[in-house]
Scaffold this motif. Sequence first.
Motif, PDB file in Angstrom:
ATOM      1  N   ASP A 111       0.809  -1.254   0.046  1.00 31.64           N
ATOM      2  CA  ASP A 111      -0.040   0.055   0.109  1.00 31.64           C
ATOM      3  C   ASP A 111       0.853   1.480   0.012  1.00 31.64           C
ATOM      4  N   CYS A 112       2.030   1.104   0.017  1.00 30.97           N
ATOM      5  CA  CYS A 112       3.149   2.257   0.336  1.00 30.97           C
ATOM      6  C   CYS A 112       3.713   2.584  -0.996  1.00 30.97           C
ATOM      7  N   ALA A 113       3.722   1.605  -2.111  1.00 30.12           N
ATOM      8  CA  ALA A 113       4.601   1.744  -3.257  1.00 30.12           C
ATOM      9  C   ALA A 113       3.679   2.255  -4.462  1.00 30.12           C
ATOM     10  N   ALA A 214       2.046  -3.470  -7.587  1.00 27.75           N
ATOM     11  CA  ALA A 214       2.453  -2.002  -8.217  1.00 27.75           C
ATOM     12  C   ALA A 214       3.226  -2.014  -9.296  1.00 27.75           C
ATOM     13  N   PRO A 215       2.655  -1.448 -10.234  1.00 25.58           N
ATOM     14  CA  PRO A 215       3.723  -1.053 -11.540  1.00 25.58           C
ATOM     15  C   PRO A 215       5.172  -1.220 -11.235  1.00 25.58           C
ATOM     16  N   THR A 216       6.061  -2.139 -12.023  1.00 26.76           N
ATOM     17  CA  THR A 216       7.126  -2.550 -11.615  1.00 26.76           C
ATOM     18  C   THR A 216       8.052  -2.364 -13.178  1.00 26.76           C
ATOM     19  N   LEU A 217       9.053  -1.867 -12.994  1.00 29.10           N
ATOM     20  CA  LEU A 217      10.097  -1.599 -14.169  1.00 29.10           C
ATOM     21  C   LEU A 217      11.452  -2.466 -13.665  1.00 29.10           C
ATOM     22  N   ILE A 218      11.699  -3.493 -14.197  1.00 32.37           N
ATOM     23  CA  ILE A 218      12.935  -4.263 -13.989  1.00 32.37           C
ATOM     24  C   ILE A 218      14.181  -3.803 -15.200  1.00 32.37           C
ATOM     25  N   MET A 219      15.310  -3.702 -14.631  1.00 33.96           N
ATOM     26  CA  MET A 219      16.238  -3.000 -15.468  1.00 33.96           C
ATOM     27  C   MET A 219      17.634  -3.724 -15.171  1.00 33.96           C
ATOM     28  N   THR A 220      18.356  -4.098 -16.264  1.00 27.98           N
ATOM     29  CA  THR A 220      19.721  -4.736 -16.194  1.00 27.98           C
ATOM     30  C   THR A 220      20.694  -4.224 -17.269  1.00 27.98           C
ATOM     31  N   GLY A 242       7.540  -4.885 -16.100  1.00 28.97           N
ATOM     32  CA  GLY A 242       8.059  -4.850 -17.610  1.00 28.97           C
ATOM     33  C   GLY A 242       9.468  -4.866 -17.439  1.00 28.97           C
ATOM     34  N   LEU A 243      10.311  -5.094 -18.501  1.00 28.02           N
ATOM     35  CA  LEU A 243      11.790  -5.589 -18.405  1.00 28.02           C
ATOM     36  C   LEU A 243      12.515  -4.499 -19.584  1.00 28.02           C
ATOM     37  N   VAL A 244      13.656  -3.945 -18.994  1.00 24.71           N
ATOM     38  CA  VAL A 244      14.459  -3.102 -19.904  1.00 24.71           C
ATOM     39  C   VAL A 244      15.993  -3.642 -19.922  1.00 24.71           C
ATOM     40  N   VAL A 245      16.421  -3.972 -20.869  1.00 21.95           N
ATOM     41  CA  VAL A 245      17.848  -4.390 -20.846  1.00 21.95           C
ATOM     42  C   VAL A 245      18.799  -3.515 -21.705  1.00 21.95           C
ATOM     43  N   VAL A 246      19.474  -3.025 -21.020  1.00 21.42           N
ATOM     44  CA  VAL A 246      20.404  -1.818 -21.657  1.00 21.42           C
ATOM     45  C   VAL A 246      21.755  -2.368 -22.311  1.00 21.42           C
ATOM     46  N   PRO A 247      22.000  -2.037 -23.581  1.00 20.57           N
ATOM     47  CA  PRO A 247      23.042  -2.890 -24.445  1.00 20.57           C
ATOM     48  C   PRO A 247      24.377  -2.487 -23.895  1.00 20.57           C
ATOM     49  N   ASN A 248      25.425  -3.420 -23.937  1.00 19.79           N
ATOM     50  CA  ASN A 248      26.691  -3.255 -23.818  1.00 19.79           C
ATOM     51  C   ASN A 248      26.848  -2.328 -22.281  1.00 19.79           C
ATOM     52  N   THR A 249      26.210  -2.735 -21.282  1.00 21.82           N
ATOM     53  CA  THR A 249      26.313  -2.196 -19.887  1.00 21.82           C
ATOM     54  C   THR A 249      26.261  -3.030 -18.694  1.00 21.82           C
ATOM     55  N   LEU A 269       7.264   6.180 -15.188  1.00 15.12           N
ATOM     56  CA  LEU A 269       6.489   6.988 -14.313  1.00 15.12           C
ATOM     57  C   LEU A 269       5.388   7.703 -14.679  1.00 15.12           C
ATOM     58  N   HIS A 270       5.568   8.212 -16.102  1.00 20.09           N
ATOM     59  CA  HIS A 270       4.553   9.023 -16.642  1.00 20.09           C
ATOM     60  C   HIS A 270       3.380   8.156 -17.069  1.00 20.09           C
ATOM     61  N   THR A 271       3.546   6.928 -17.551  1.00 22.58           N
ATOM     62  CA  THR A 271       2.762   6.090 -17.846  1.00 22.58           C
ATOM     63  C   THR A 271       2.066   5.297 -16.534  1.00 22.58           C
ATOM     64  N   VAL A 272       2.716   5.274 -15.514  1.00 25.00           N
ATOM     65  CA  VAL A 272       2.045   4.994 -14.283  1.00 25.00           C
ATOM     66  C   VAL A 272       1.123   6.002 -13.753  1.00 25.00           C
ATOM     67  N   GLU A 273       1.762   7.480 -13.610  1.00 21.15           N
ATOM     68  CA  GLU A 273       0.868   8.483 -13.314  1.00 21.15           C
ATOM     69  C   GLU A 273      -0.584   8.697 -14.170  1.00 21.15           C
ATOM     70  N   THR A 274      -0.351   8.484 -15.184  1.00 29.39           N
ATOM     71  CA  THR A 274      -1.397   8.357 -16.159  1.00 29.39           C
ATOM     72  C   THR A 274      -2.347   7.160 -16.316  1.00 29.39           C
ATOM     73  N   GLY A 275      -1.976   6.414 -15.243  1.00 31.33           N
ATOM     74  CA  GLY A 275      -2.953   5.077 -15.136  1.00 31.33           C
ATOM     75  C   GLY A 275      -3.015   4.241 -16.646  1.00 31.33           C
ATOM     76  N   ARG A 276      -1.767   4.460 -17.283  1.00 30.96           N
ATOM     77  CA  ARG A 276      -1.819   3.505 -18.397  1.00 30.96           C
ATOM     78  C   ARG A 276      -0.804   2.477 -18.232  1.00 30.96           C
ATOM     79  N   TRP A 277      -0.218   2.128 -17.065  1.00 31.77           N
ATOM     80  CA  TRP A 277       0.859   0.835 -17.069  1.00 31.77           C
ATOM     81  C   TRP A 277       0.046  -0.485 -16.833  1.00 31.77           C
ATOM     82  N   PRO A 278       0.201  -1.394 -17.949  1.00 32.79           N
ATOM     83  CA  PRO A 278      -0.493  -2.655 -17.974  1.00 32.79           C
ATOM     84  C   PRO A 278      -0.201  -3.593 -17.051  1.00 32.79           C
ATOM     85  N   ALA A 279      -1.260  -4.236 -16.613  1.00 31.27           N
ATOM     86  CA  ALA A 279      -0.827  -5.676 -15.947  1.00 31.27           C
ATOM     87  C   ALA A 279      -1.031  -6.755 -17.221  1.00 31.27           C
ATOM     88  N   ARG A 280      -0.111  -8.013 -17.102  1.00 30.55           N
ATOM     89  CA  ARG A 280      -0.057  -8.796 -18.135  1.00 30.55           C
ATOM     90  C   ARG A 280      -1.208  -9.443 -18.649  1.00 30.55           C
TER      91      ARG A 280
END
Length: 292
Positions: A111-113, A214-220, A242-249, A269-280
């Motif tokens: 409830d805090c995220a 909570a909407p979640t962005l995973i990054m590596t 959602g998953l982001v893989v940054v190349p050569n990093t 964050l913009h997608t989350v704040e506008t209520g547009r981040w989806p569940a799968r």
Amino acid sequence: MPHLTTDDGVKLYYEESGSGVPIVFVHEFAGDTRSWEAQVRYFCRRYRCITFNARGYPPSDVPEEGEKYSQARACDDIRAVLDGLKIDKAHVVGLSMGGFAALHFGFTYPDCARSLVVAGCGYGAAPDQRAQFIAENDATARRFEEVGMAKVAAGYALGPSRVQFQNKDPRGWQEFAAQLAQHSSKGAALTMRGVQMRRPSLYDLVDKMKTISAPTLIMTGDEDWPCLEPCLLMKRTILSAGLVVVPNTGHAINLEEPAAFNQYIDDFLHTVETGRWPARDPRAMAATILGR
């Protein structure tokens, strides 16, 4: 210097800039509040940005009792920051050790995220590398105690997932290494033994991760080898991820590729704040390859 006090009596140093919806940034083992400078400068124009030093990282307190350090406590300290600043709900952005804390925060305090960014998260998770991870952490903790952070930092900053940063941005890498050398040897050893070595594997947290809504962005980074498979695990398990893989990093994505890191999170964050981040869509997890 501003400090707040946790529910178990530890004083945490914090900084804040900007106003609006709050974002709490949670640093990695080799970082501190200074690691988030490029993010704070970018996001404080539209958000209330909060950074803090974990316990064991001066000017936060360095408790001497080993039981004061744990994965659960690192998660609870995020809640303590929110409580201390009278914030009900925030976006939580964590890298590495901070990514683990953000993940745990997601299923411990749902409830805090407002959202979660879990970046560079996965070290020690692979079952076949668990023993090696614990042994290397134990040896490194002993070196912190025996020869001190200033000497150990030079080698730590040149780990297999750090050299990418050095190659791309020698000046930025040198600043990172110099800041790491200033950390408390005692605090680093206690954190490595209490948090890093003892935290549960992500593969043992599947049922808990399934509860994250909570909407979640995973990054590596794609050369942060210990994180690649665990990030896929989190993507499969967390239905709002959602998953982001940054190349050569490598590992420290926010330092190594700050512009890309900021842009991905800004869009998220913009997608989350506008209520547009989806569940799968459950159909995306069907057992077939081509469909019906």
